[in-house]
Design a protein around this motif. Structure first.
Motif, PDB file in Angstrom:
ATOM      1  N   ILE A  84      25.779  33.126  39.302  1.00  0.00           N
ATOM      2  CA  ILE A  84      25.094  32.049  38.573  1.00  0.00           C
ATOM      3  C   ILE A  84      24.993  32.484  37.121  1.00  0.00           C
ATOM      4  N   ASN A  85      25.528  31.637  36.269  1.00  0.00           N
ATOM      5  CA  ASN A  85      25.586  31.996  34.843  1.00  0.00           C
ATOM      6  C   ASN A  85      24.792  30.999  34.004  1.00  0.00           C
ATOM      7  N   ASP A  86      24.185  31.497  32.971  1.00  0.00           N
ATOM      8  CA  ASP A  86      23.619  30.617  31.939  1.00  0.00           C
ATOM      9  C   ASP A  86      23.434  31.480  30.703  1.00  0.00           C
ATOM     10  N   THR A  92      18.264  32.583  32.627  1.00  0.00           N
ATOM     11  CA  THR A  92      18.635  33.688  33.529  1.00  0.00           C
ATOM     12  C   THR A  92      17.384  34.383  34.083  1.00  0.00           C
ATOM     13  N   GLU A  93      16.339  34.398  33.293  1.00  0.00           N
ATOM     14  CA  GLU A  93      15.061  34.942  33.796  1.00  0.00           C
ATOM     15  C   GLU A  93      14.567  34.106  34.971  1.00  0.00           C
ATOM     16  N   ILE A 108      23.816  37.416  38.638  1.00  0.00           N
ATOM     17  CA  ILE A 108      23.357  36.543  37.551  1.00  0.00           C
ATOM     18  C   ILE A 108      23.938  37.057  36.240  1.00  0.00           C
ATOM     19  N   THR A 109      24.597  36.162  35.508  1.00  0.00           N
ATOM     20  CA  THR A 109      25.189  36.578  34.234  1.00  0.00           C
ATOM     21  C   THR A 109      24.698  35.668  33.116  1.00  0.00           C
ATOM     22  N   SER A 110      24.798  36.190  31.912  1.00  0.00           N
ATOM     23  CA  SER A 110      24.258  35.472  30.760  1.00  0.00           C
ATOM     24  C   SER A 110      25.323  35.352  29.674  1.00  0.00           C
ATOM     25  N   VAL A 115      33.739  32.323  27.865  1.00  0.00           N
ATOM     26  CA  VAL A 115      34.100  33.747  27.880  1.00  0.00           C
ATOM     27  C   VAL A 115      34.224  34.220  29.327  1.00  0.00           C
ATOM     28  N   LEU A 116      33.239  33.875  30.127  1.00  0.00           N
ATOM     29  CA  LEU A 116      33.233  34.304  31.536  1.00  0.00           C
ATOM     30  C   LEU A 116      34.475  33.782  32.273  1.00  0.00           C
TER      31      LEU A 116
END
Ligand SMILES: C[S@@+](CC[C@H](N)C(=O)[O-])C[C@H]1O[C@@H](n2cnc3c(N)ncnc32)[C@H](O)[C@@H]1O
Ligand SMILES: [Zn+2]
Length: 466
Positions: A84-86, A92-93, A108-110, A115-116
């Motif tokens: 899950i990315n944001d 993300t918190e 979890i990615t930010s 880019v991802l």
């Protein structure tokens, strides 16, 4: 307002969330639950299909916000790998705390999503965008594996429905005006951009499902790899000629030559009745199938398995029926549609190809379904004794689910009571036409009739009713 909601069996902290958040605020919109349900069904159908080429299905909830979608995937399908990315730290918190509340393991990615998507491949990607999805499409296809799936949600109504024509041109490279078939036109406009983005990465797509409701348009596609698939798909982006008088419409044929008589693509004779510019050229938009009836059926099966809401199930039932858009009816066949709408007196108007597809594969591919052409209409007397305009021969394949639909309020013969829509659908099918309800408009019929045939059959039908 309660600080926690439950959706698809997931508890989500929505404290301080907004429908339209500013910087450092998190978004949660309960109106989008149907969309998230559909994406959950799509993942379930994809997972069950066994089409994923990786041993584990790598899923990306690319614009996660609270993580409500990705967390539901992880709960219902523990064997898939969920990222899950944001890019927003506040989001993300929130995703991290919601994952902990539900005791779920997700990554979890930010990152900026583009880019991802350039960094690594995913088999199932949900792009749930604020506004337009076009900014992410090139990245979405860059690493997309063979037979992977993308579910793309757009909410930029003003561009998609012709209220901001400059933005439509900028984002979608096309032109649309308000029409009675606007929702499908918008979905096809988005698909035009999806296909162009795929083609830049030497990929094509099969559209498996398209849904447009009040607050969103979601298109779901399966990725086909290789330049041949890309070539086939880009040729299916065409302009639409739209009669501003009667709203007849037709796709342009694939040609590099200017058309001498574009009006002859239409079945109407508005042109012969008045002079001036009576039609506009819309698009270009995707002109091929927008449903894979088998995939939609698999989504419906999964919606039942997951015990999703009646709204979602009934929506998918209509989508399955319009994806099949049957000809002559069988004994107990449903024509789709949530309810038996009555046409008159309604107060409010709601409104694989086969796998020739490795990256290095070159060569032209003939459209395999391209052998069946639309009928060639010539200057002849119609059944009603009127002379029809000469229609140009079409080169597009006959679609399983014909493009667009006719709103009965718009096209019904004046002063005639048509009764129940499902009976009209049935009548068209008995007249050897494909016909079904459509989820895009509860008061419209999808059919392979031309508008001219349609209005003639409606008149005939209304006479049988009296
Ligand atoms: C429409 S919301 C997503 C809603 C969510 N999918 C749901 O169902 O509740 C879009 C999210 O994308 C994030 N976002 C916007 N641009 C982004 C980008 N370029 N990369 C990553 N995240 C982005 C925003 O922070 C926001 O949380
Ligand atoms: Zn016309």
């Amino acid at each position: 307002m309660s600080e926690e909601v439950e959706e698809h069996g997931i508890r989500i902290n929505i404290k301080g969330t907004f429908h339209a958040p500013k910087k450092n605020e998190v978004m949660y919109n309960s109106e989008m639950v149907v969309n998230r349900s559909l994406v959950l069904c799509a993942l379930a159908a994809y997972y069950e299909s066994g089409l994923c080429t990786n041993s584990q299905v790598r899923c990306l909830d690319a614009l996660g916000a609270t993580g409500v979608s990705g967390l539901a995937w992880a709960k219902h399908f523990p064997k898939v790998d969920v990222v899950i990315n944001d890019q927003s730290p506040a989001a993300t918190e929130r995703i991290t705390s919601n994952a902990a509340t539900n005791n779920l393991q997700v990554n979890i990615t930010s990152e900026d999503v583009s880019v991802l998507l350039h960094q690594r491949p995913f088999d199932f990607v949900f792009l749930d965008c604020y506004g337009s999805s076009v900014h992410y499409l090139d990245a979405a296809f860059r690493n997309a594996p063979k037979h992977s799936m993308l579910a793309i949600t757009s909410t930029d109504d003003s561009a998609l429905y012709g209220k901001a024509t400059d933005v439509t041109l900028r984002n979608y490279g096309g032109y649309v005006v308000k029409t009675s078939y606007a929702k499908e036109l918008a979905a096809r406009l988005v698909l035009g951009s999806v296909v162009r983005a795929a083609a830049k990465s030497n990929k094509g797509v099969e559209v498996v499902c398209c849904v447009a409701l009040k607050s969103f348009i979601t298109v779901m596609v399966r990725v086909l790899r290789g330049p041949a698939a890309a070539n086939t798909c880009v040729r299916k982006i065409r302009r639409v000629i739209h009669c501003c008088v009667c709203e007849d419409r037709a796709f342009y044929p694939e040609t590099v030559y200017p058309l001498e008589e574009p009006y002859s693509l239409l079945s109407c004779d508005c042109r012969s009745k008045s002079a001036g510019k009576l039609a506009v050229e819309l698009g270009p938009v995707w002109c091929d199938e927008i449903f894979d009836a088998n995939f939609c059926q698999a989504m419906l099966t999964q919606a039942n398995n997951l015990q999703l809401s009646h709204k979602v199930i009934s929506l998918l039932q209509t989508i399955v029926s319009e994806g099949k858009c049957k000809g002559e009816p069988g004994p107990d066949e449903s024509v789709g549609g949530d309810k038996e709408n009555t046409v008159s007196g309604m107060a409010e108007h709601t409104s694989a190809q086969t796998e020739k597809e490795e990256d290095d594969e070159e060569g032209e591919e003939e459209e395999k379904e391209g052998s069946q052409h639309q009928p060639c209409h010539s200057l002849e007397e119609d059944n009603d004794g009127e002379r029809s305009p000469k229609r140009m021969k079409m080169d597009h394949p006959r679609l399983k689910s014909p493009a667009f639909y006719f709103n009965l309020h718009r096209h019904s013969p004046k002063g005639h009571d048509l009764g129940k829509i499902n009976r009209v659908v049935d009548y068209l099918q008995r007249a050897h036409h494909k016909a079904s309800r459509t989820h895009f408009d509860p008061e419209a019929i999808r059919t392979d009739c031309t508008l001219r045939e349609f209005t003639r059959l409606l008149l005939e039908f209304s006479q049988t009713q009296n």
